[in-house]
Design a protein around this motif. Structure first.
Motif: not given
Length: 222
Positions: A64-69, A91-96, A127-135
């Protein structure tokens, strides 16, 4: 030579991921992947048990967004305060940060409704594409890239790769199991994130390769 090889590999991976996403998107738009989606959903959801549902809810929670944050803030702290890797931190900030923005744009373009079959949790949005999958792919992918550069034994690298792949796969699978995504949503999320991640790494490696040349030119001019 090694840097140039990694540079080229990252570029090729980004192109392959972009092609895979494009093919998946075309199949979704043409509704040529519906049978595949429903077949996979039937197989996954036929395994439903209360115990397995709890496991899947856990994996969907950590994607989830909260856990990823929270995870991202922890990684940022380690990169900045402990390891002092300022360029890797950028690099990490830009990617995330870029991944959810890309996901939002793609969802607004495709406007695909979520599956309405056997949904175990409530959720809105497209639904497309999955935000969870991308995160998941983005965060654990960039984390693997950064840690790989500081782990030099085969066992450590193998464990890192296995852990990242397992978590990313389980987060994607949980979204299918819980009835909130089609399998093609998950695949597209992985491909889109893979393209974004590889492109970012390619640019980072190109920039790092250019640094010595730029410094040398500045010294000569002075």
């Amino acid at each position: 030579m090694k840097i140039k090889f990694e540079h080229t590999r990252a570029f090729l991976i980004s192109l392959i991921a972009l092609l895979a996403f494009s093919i998946t998107a075309l199949l979704v738009r043409a509704e040529k992947i519906v049978d595949f989606d429903y077949a996979v959903i039937d197989i996954v959801q036929s395994q439903e048990t209360p115990f397995l549902t709890g496991i899947m809810e856990f994996f969907t929670m950590i994607g989830s967004t909260l856990a990823v944050a929270i995870l991202s803030l922890l990684i940022l702290f380690i990169l900045y305060k402990v390891l002092h890797h300022r360029q890797e931190l950028l690099l990490f900030i830009i990617v995330v940060v870029g991944s959810p923005l890309l996901n939002f744009i793609l969802k607004e373009i495709f406007h695909r409704a979520r599956p309405d079959l056997h949904r175990l949790i409530g959720i809105g949005g497209y639904s497309f594409p999955s935000g969870h999958a991308m995160n998941a792919f983005t965060v654990y992918g960039i984390l693997t890239f950064l840690l790989w550069r500081h782990i030099f034994n085969r066992i450590g690298r193998s464990l890192l790769l296995f852990f990242s792949l397992f978590v990313v796969f389980m987060i994607g699978l949980s979204r299918i199991y819980l009835g909130v995504h089609y399998p093609s949503d998950i695949m597209a999320g992985y491909f889109a994130s893979g393209c974004w991640l590889a492109s970012s790494i390619w640019f980072y490696q190109w920039y790092m390769e250019r640094q010595p040349h730029l410094t040398s030119r500045m010294l000569k001019r002075s």
